[in-house]
Design a protein around this motif. Sequence first.
Motif, mmCIF file in Angstrom:
data_model
loop_
_atom_site.group_PDB
_atom_site.id
_atom_site.type_symbol
_atom_site.label_atom_id
_atom_site.label_comp_id
_atom_site.label_asym_id
_atom_site.label_seq_id
_atom_site.Cartn_x
_atom_site.Cartn_y
_atom_site.Cartn_z
ATOM 1 N N HIS A 89 5.793 -0.884 -5.089
ATOM 2 C CA HIS A 89 4.843 -1.998 -5.022
ATOM 3 C C HIS A 89 3.410 -1.528 -5.253
ATOM 4 C CE1 HIS A 89 6.915 -5.748 -3.748
ATOM 5 N NE2 HIS A 89 7.872 -4.886 -3.468
ATOM 6 N N ILE A 90 3.081 -0.390 -4.716
ATOM 7 C CA ILE A 90 1.723 0.143 -4.903
ATOM 8 C C ILE A 90 1.494 0.491 -6.366
ATOM 9 C CG2 ILE A 90 0.169 2.066 -4.348
ATOM 10 C CD1 ILE A 90 1.496 1.973 -1.484
ATOM 11 N N THR A 93 1.069 -2.684 -8.261
ATOM 12 C CA THR A 93 -0.236 -3.270 -7.926
ATOM 13 C C THR A 93 -1.349 -2.608 -8.726
ATOM 14 O OG1 THR A 93 0.440 -3.896 -5.692
ATOM 15 C CG2 THR A 93 -1.922 -3.585 -6.067
ATOM 16 N N THR A 157 3.045 -8.273 3.109
ATOM 17 C CA THR A 157 1.940 -7.319 2.989
ATOM 18 C C THR A 157 1.842 -6.798 1.557
ATOM 19 O OG1 THR A 157 2.139 -6.632 5.288
ATOM 20 C CG2 THR A 157 1.065 -5.072 3.784
ATOM 21 N N LEU A 158 2.964 -6.402 0.992
ATOM 22 C CA LEU A 158 2.955 -5.811 -0.340
ATOM 23 C C LEU A 158 2.612 -6.820 -1.430
ATOM 24 C CD1 LEU A 158 6.047 -3.475 0.023
ATOM 25 C CD2 LEU A 158 3.619 -2.822 0.028
ATOM 26 N N LEU A 161 -1.155 -7.187 -1.645
ATOM 27 C CA LEU A 161 -1.891 -5.933 -1.754
ATOM 28 C C LEU A 161 -2.907 -5.967 -2.895
ATOM 29 C CD1 LEU A 161 -2.298 -2.986 -0.860
ATOM 30 C CD2 LEU A 161 -0.378 -2.363 -2.356
ATOM 31 N N TYR A 162 -2.555 -6.607 -3.988
ATOM 32 C CA TYR A 162 -3.459 -6.635 -5.138
ATOM 33 C C TYR A 162 -4.804 -7.290 -4.781
ATOM 34 C CZ TYR A 162 -2.555 -11.594 -6.030
ATOM 35 O OH TYR A 162 -2.469 -12.960 -5.927
ATOM 36 N N TRP A 164 -6.309 -7.311 -1.715
ATOM 37 C CA TRP A 164 -7.005 -6.370 -0.841
ATOM 38 C C TRP A 164 -7.491 -5.156 -1.624
ATOM 39 C CZ3 TRP A 164 -5.781 -1.312 0.383
ATOM 40 C CH2 TRP A 164 -6.503 -0.749 1.436
ATOM 41 N N TYR A 165 -6.629 -4.619 -2.476
ATOM 42 C CA TYR A 165 -6.918 -3.394 -3.214
ATOM 43 C C TYR A 165 -8.186 -3.535 -4.059
ATOM 44 C CZ TYR A 165 -6.088 0.661 -6.240
ATOM 45 O OH TYR A 165 -6.213 1.845 -6.931
ATOM 46 N N LEU A 176 -3.292 5.881 -0.588
ATOM 47 C CA LEU A 176 -2.784 4.547 -0.293
ATOM 48 C C LEU A 176 -1.272 4.581 -0.055
ATOM 49 C CD1 LEU A 176 -3.387 1.529 -0.032
ATOM 50 C CD2 LEU A 176 -3.060 1.341 -2.513
ATOM 51 N N MET A 180 -0.027 3.703 3.598
ATOM 52 C CA MET A 180 0.647 2.412 3.696
ATOM 53 C C MET A 180 2.111 2.608 4.092
ATOM 54 S SD MET A 180 0.534 -0.889 1.305
ATOM 55 C CE MET A 180 -0.890 -1.493 2.193
#
Length: 189
Positions: A89-90, A93, A157-158, A161-162, A164-165, A176, A180
């Motif tokens: 996911h990170i 993102t 949350t995931l 994330l985009y 927040w990031y 991260l 995370m």
Amino acid sequence: MKTLTRKEEIIEVASQLFKEKGYNAVSMRDIALAMGIKAASLYNHISGKQELLSTLILRVAREFTLGMNSVMQSSESPLKKIERIIELHIDITVNYSEGLAALNNDWMHLENEDLESFVRMREDYEENFRQIIKQGIELGEIKSYHPEVILFSILSTLRTLYLWYQKRGKLDVNLLKREMVAVLIQGII
């Protein structure tokens, strides 16, 4: 750096506009104006706004599907698989934030087989994630919370994330991922 085709440029501009305004609020004229061309010129490269949306969303959905397939084929523990999903996911993102915005906010505007394909990919992804969580509970790697609560907590949350990031300034991706994973995992073991 790779040179974009005209179609890729159109998709990139549309993705930014969809992210800023939402799919329904963006017209083909808006896309053309942002590119400095006439709206009619867009149709030399794409069939319409629906093609742009489908391309964006299905590209990201396929990345999730490929990543999940890789996780499911591994012989790693359920806990390690969850870590890999968080990292997936990170990565998505960081690499596909505009497409991710369209996937999260505008997927319901997809049509026909594109909508069916997306919904099927999303349901399969969530079911695979759910099964990993259940297996982790059965093996005692994860606390015996309700699997749906764990799934919802991690995915909600995931999926945002985009947002927040980008607001926080781009953090180091490795930091991260490490932090995370630690924050999300510590709550379930």
